[in-house]
Write a protein that holds these residues in place. Structure first.
Motif, PDB file in Angstrom:
ATOM      1  N   GLN A 247       0.808  -1.182  -0.056  1.00  9.12           N
ATOM      2  CA  GLN A 247       0.037  -0.106  -0.134  1.00  9.12           C
ATOM      3  C   GLN A 247       0.890   1.463   0.024  1.00  9.12           C
ATOM      4  O   GLN A 247       0.688   2.111  -0.547  1.00  9.12           O
ATOM      5  N   ILE A 248       1.901   1.124   0.691  1.00  8.35           N
ATOM      6  CA  ILE A 248       2.767   2.607   0.778  1.00  8.35           C
ATOM      7  C   ILE A 248       3.492   2.549  -0.371  1.00  8.35           C
ATOM      8  O   ILE A 248       3.586   3.635  -0.794  1.00  8.35           O
ATOM      9  N   GLN A 253       4.167   5.377  -5.615  1.00  6.77           N
ATOM     10  CA  GLN A 253       4.672   4.656  -7.020  1.00  6.77           C
ATOM     11  C   GLN A 253       5.899   4.505  -7.244  1.00  6.77           C
ATOM     12  O   GLN A 253       6.681   4.850  -7.921  1.00  6.77           O
ATOM     13  N   VAL A 254       6.418   3.740  -6.138  1.00 11.14           N
ATOM     14  CA  VAL A 254       7.698   3.177  -6.045  1.00 11.14           C
ATOM     15  C   VAL A 254       8.033   2.340  -7.090  1.00 11.14           C
ATOM     16  O   VAL A 254       9.178   2.328  -7.646  1.00 11.14           O
ATOM     17  N   SER A 255       7.256   1.737  -7.769  1.00 10.73           N
ATOM     18  CA  SER A 255       7.696   0.765  -8.929  1.00 10.73           C
ATOM     19  C   SER A 255       8.046   1.583 -10.128  1.00 10.73           C
ATOM     20  O   SER A 255       8.993   0.881 -11.000  1.00 10.73           O
ATOM     21  N   LYS A 256       7.767   2.804 -10.214  1.00  7.42           N
ATOM     22  CA  LYS A 256       8.258   3.718 -11.286  1.00  7.42           C
ATOM     23  C   LYS A 256       9.298   4.612 -10.804  1.00  7.42           C
ATOM     24  O   LYS A 256      10.153   4.813 -11.440  1.00  7.42           O
ATOM     25  N   LEU A 257       9.396   4.755  -9.104  1.00  5.90           N
ATOM     26  CA  LEU A 257      10.312   5.745  -8.806  1.00  5.90           C
ATOM     27  C   LEU A 257      11.628   5.075  -8.604  1.00  5.90           C
ATOM     28  O   LEU A 257      12.654   5.537  -8.904  1.00  5.90           O
ATOM     29  N   GLN A 258      11.296   3.783  -8.156  1.00  2.00           N
ATOM     30  CA  GLN A 258      12.894   3.014  -7.811  1.00  2.00           C
ATOM     31  C   GLN A 258      12.207   1.822  -7.804  1.00  2.00           C
ATOM     32  O   GLN A 258      12.193   0.789  -6.809  1.00  2.00           O
ATOM     33  N   PRO A 259      12.230   1.126  -9.135  1.00  2.00           N
ATOM     34  CA  PRO A 259      11.797  -0.301  -9.079  1.00  2.00           C
ATOM     35  C   PRO A 259      12.574  -1.411  -8.554  1.00  2.00           C
ATOM     36  O   PRO A 259      12.053  -2.458  -7.918  1.00  2.00           O
ATOM     37  N   ASN A 260      13.946  -1.217  -8.444  1.00  2.00           N
ATOM     38  CA  ASN A 260      14.716  -2.126  -7.453  1.00  2.00           C
ATOM     39  C   ASN A 260      14.241  -2.254  -6.030  1.00  2.00           C
ATOM     40  O   ASN A 260      14.678  -3.068  -5.333  1.00  2.00           O
ATOM     41  N   ALA A 261      13.341  -1.043  -5.619  1.00  2.00           N
ATOM     42  CA  ALA A 261      12.983  -1.308  -4.253  1.00  2.00           C
ATOM     43  C   ALA A 261      11.831  -2.109  -4.090  1.00  2.00           C
ATOM     44  O   ALA A 261      11.621  -2.573  -3.021  1.00  2.00           O
ATOM     45  N   ILE A 262      11.048  -1.986  -5.148  1.00  2.00           N
ATOM     46  CA  ILE A 262       9.799  -2.949  -4.950  1.00  2.00           C
ATOM     47  C   ILE A 262       9.731  -4.370  -5.590  1.00  2.00           C
ATOM     48  O   ILE A 262       9.066  -5.245  -4.873  1.00  2.00           O
ATOM     49  N   VAL A 263      10.868  -4.456  -6.231  1.00  2.00           N
ATOM     50  CA  VAL A 263      11.130  -5.969  -6.872  1.00  2.00           C
ATOM     51  C   VAL A 263      11.203  -6.826  -5.497  1.00  2.00           C
ATOM     52  O   VAL A 263      10.534  -8.022  -5.639  1.00  2.00           O
ATOM     53  N   PRO A 264      12.174  -6.729  -4.654  1.00  2.00           N
ATOM     54  CA  PRO A 264      12.240  -7.727  -3.624  1.00  2.00           C
ATOM     55  C   PRO A 264      11.215  -7.820  -2.799  1.00  2.00           C
ATOM     56  O   PRO A 264      10.745  -9.076  -2.311  1.00  2.00           O
ATOM     57  N   VAL A 265      10.250  -6.701  -2.609  1.00  2.00           N
ATOM     58  CA  VAL A 265       8.746  -6.913  -2.081  1.00  2.00           C
ATOM     59  C   VAL A 265       7.949  -8.019  -2.885  1.00  2.00           C
ATOM     60  O   VAL A 265       7.408  -9.167  -2.150  1.00  2.00           O
ATOM     61  N   ASP A 305      10.520  12.218  -9.014  1.00  2.00           N
ATOM     62  CA  ASP A 305       9.333  12.529  -9.636  1.00  2.00           C
ATOM     63  C   ASP A 305       8.724  13.564  -9.288  1.00  2.00           C
ATOM     64  O   ASP A 305       9.144  14.523  -8.823  1.00  2.00           O
ATOM     65  N   ASP A 306       7.375  13.590  -9.567  1.00  2.00           N
ATOM     66  CA  ASP A 306       6.568  14.897  -9.311  1.00  2.00           C
ATOM     67  C   ASP A 306       6.651  15.193  -7.853  1.00  2.00           C
ATOM     68  O   ASP A 306       6.562  16.510  -7.559  1.00  2.00           O
ATOM     69  N   TYR A 307       6.820  14.333  -6.929  1.00  2.00           N
ATOM     70  CA  TYR A 307       6.572  14.361  -5.570  1.00  2.00           C
ATOM     71  C   TYR A 307       7.814  14.696  -5.104  1.00  2.00           C
ATOM     72  O   TYR A 307       8.199  15.534  -4.260  1.00  2.00           O
ATOM     73  N   PHE A 308       9.006  13.699  -5.347  1.00  2.00           N
ATOM     74  CA  PHE A 308      10.598  14.086  -5.100  1.00  2.00           C
ATOM     75  C   PHE A 308      11.069  14.778  -6.255  1.00  2.00           C
ATOM     76  O   PHE A 308      11.858  14.124  -7.049  1.00  2.00           O
ATOM     77  N   ASN A 309      10.783  15.850  -6.293  1.00  2.00           N
ATOM     78  CA  ASN A 309      11.127  16.881  -7.441  1.00  2.00           C
ATOM     79  C   ASN A 309      12.799  17.813  -7.234  1.00  2.00           C
ATOM     80  O   ASN A 309      13.066  18.388  -7.921  1.00  2.00           O
ATOM     81  N   LEU A 310      13.018  17.449  -6.038  1.00  2.00           N
ATOM     82  CA  LEU A 310      14.232  18.179  -5.750  1.00  2.00           C
ATOM     83  C   LEU A 310      15.444  17.361  -5.607  1.00  2.00           C
ATOM     84  O   LEU A 310      16.569  17.880  -4.785  1.00  2.00           O
ATOM     85  N   ILE A 311      15.438  16.165  -5.554  1.00  2.00           N
ATOM     86  CA  ILE A 311      16.384  15.099  -5.172  1.00  2.00           C
ATOM     87  C   ILE A 311      17.466  14.670  -6.390  1.00  2.00           C
ATOM     88  O   ILE A 311      18.432  14.222  -6.111  1.00  2.00           O
ATOM     89  N   ASP A 312      17.034  14.893  -7.656  1.00  2.00           N
ATOM     90  CA  ASP A 312      17.934  14.730  -8.754  1.00  2.00           C
ATOM     91  C   ASP A 312      19.363  15.030  -8.790  1.00  2.00           C
ATOM     92  O   ASP A 312      20.285  14.381  -8.918  1.00  2.00           O
ATOM     93  N   ASP A 313      19.609  16.337  -8.437  1.00  2.00           N
ATOM     94  CA  ASP A 313      20.985  16.849  -8.187  1.00  2.00           C
ATOM     95  C   ASP A 313      21.857  16.006  -7.195  1.00  2.00           C
ATOM     96  O   ASP A 313      22.795  15.593  -7.178  1.00  2.00           O
ATOM     97  N   TRP A 314      21.064  15.539  -5.945  1.00  2.00           N
ATOM     98  CA  TRP A 314      21.710  14.851  -4.974  1.00  2.00           C
ATOM     99  C   TRP A 314      21.897  13.286  -5.307  1.00  2.00           C
ATOM    100  O   TRP A 314      22.847  12.989  -5.039  1.00  2.00           O
ATOM    101  N   LEU A 315      21.177  12.896  -6.119  1.00  2.00           N
ATOM    102  CA  LEU A 315      21.449  11.526  -6.661  1.00  2.00           C
ATOM    103  C   LEU A 315      22.560  11.555  -7.468  1.00  2.00           C
ATOM    104  O   LEU A 315      23.379  10.535  -7.576  1.00  2.00           O
TER     105      LEU A 315
END
Length: 369
Positions: A247-248, A253-265, A305-315
């Motif tokens: 649910q979280i 939208q973790v499957s699009k944001l970070q697919p390698n995080a949802i795959v183990p679930v 993504d649209d929610y985490f729109n300020l993290i790309d430079d940090w990544l």
């Protein structure tokens, strides 16, 4: 390979100081012919003369011989990406020999050793003798832990040593490295955001909060997958853990944001349902696992993504950037192996849906050879 550039340095520095070979020879206490031979690379100065030469040119001995014992963060990143790339195209042993030479050259560059430890940890299973590679990585981590004066390097080395001990099947060794008390999470990030907020720098405060939420989200999803496996004999509890985790993941939208995080679930859920005899649910989770691997994983890059729109430079500022730490060829093979070779799924070999999943994952592996 000869990487000592003493001859070029002596000639260059001598010309910069506008002195003759004879004048340099007189100061050092050798003949003009000796200096000429040094610059022509016909011979080398006696090792006892190096301090005097370095002092005369007002440089260090390392600079004199052209030796750079440390790498910049960007150079370390390039080396990681280089070796990660050739691990998918060259024989493993050949890459291992080249990597060994590079490590020997920069054996005192601890940030580099840490990243090469990560590289080995992510690719050891392709070696002819995986345990030897793991022990090599373990020795690198221990060197950093024992020799570095940087507390962050030491912490990173300890974490890597713990991971390596676990992979090697040595949980007691790992436990000796850990403090068994579980402390509250650090408030440093929250404090930093509050500082920026009080200084009127709202954008910086937003960015810090986003980075923190992003990391906590991915940690929650990843740890929930491992947590659920502890309740394989408690259907109600494991189902609730997976339900909340998914649910979280769906909300963010973790499957699009970070697919390698949802795959183990999905993978953990497939195993649990299979063990519990819920075959339809197991296949459903396996199909979600496969769809994510095929549709959302490649080309791999960490991003917002649209929610985490300020993290790309940090990544992009991460040690190896926003790319995958593992060679793509290895990732694809591991996706297939996880489903095909797991004994938990052996009872599904005759199931048409399972066969279809294996076929799709095999096609994914063949897609890039």
């Amino acid at each position: 390979m000869n990487e000592i550039h003493l001859a070029k340095c002596i000639a260059k520095k001598r010309r910069e100081m506008n002195i003759t070979q004879e004048e340099l020879a007189s100061y050092i206490g050798v003949s003009k012919a000796a200096v000429s031979k040094w610059e022509l690379e016909n011979s080398l100065p006696d090792i006892t003369l190096l301090p005097r030469l370095a002092s005369y040119f007002n440089i260090s001995i390392d600079e004199l011989i052209g030796y750079e014992p440390q790498m910049t963060k960007e150079e370390i990143r390039r080396q990681y990406l280089y070796f990660k790339g050739i691990l998918g195209t060259k024989p493993y042993l050949e890459v291992q020999m080249e990597l060994d030479e590079k490590i020997k050259k920069y054996y005192s560059c601890f940030p580099f050793l840490l990243q090469m430890t990560v590289l080995l940890l992510n690719h050891y299973d392709a070696a002819e003798k995986p345990e030897d590679v793991l022990m090599w990585a373990l020795n690198l981590a221990r060197r950093v832990k024992n020799e570095s004066k940087d507390i962050n390097d030491v912490k990173a080395a300890v974490n890597l040593e713990v991971m390596l001990d676990l992979v090697l099947g040595k949980p007691k060794d790992a436990l000796e490295l850990l403090d068994e008390s579980v402390r509250p999470l650090s408030q440093e990030t929250e404090s930093l955001a509050q500082v920026y907020q009080m200084l009127g720098e709202k954008e910086k405060a937003k960015r810090v909060y986003q980075i923190s939420i992003y990391q906590h989200l991915l940690t929650l999803v990843a740890e929930a997958a491992q947590y659920s496996m502890l309740y394989e004999d408690d259907k109600e509890k494991s189902t609730e853990i997976l339900k909340r985790s998914l649910q979280i993941a769906d909300i963010f939208q973790v499957s699009k944001l970070q697919p390698n995080a949802i795959v183990p679930v999905y993978y953990s859920a497939a195993i649990l349902y299979c063990i519990q005899g819920e075959i339809d649910k197991s296949i459903e989770m396996m199909e979600k696992y496969t769809n994510t691997c095929l549709e959302s994983f490649f080309p791999f890059s960490l991003h917002g993504d649209d929610y985490f729109n300020l993290i790309d430079d940090w990544l992009l500022e991460l040690d190896i950037g926003n790319g995958a730490p593992q060679n793509e060829k290895f990732i694809r093979k591991s996706m297939l192996s996880a489903v095909k070779d797991n004994p938990a799924f052996h009872g599904l070999r005759d199931d048409a849906r399972y066969k279809s999943i294996i076929g799709r994952l095999e096609a994914l592996v063949k897609e890039r050879g």
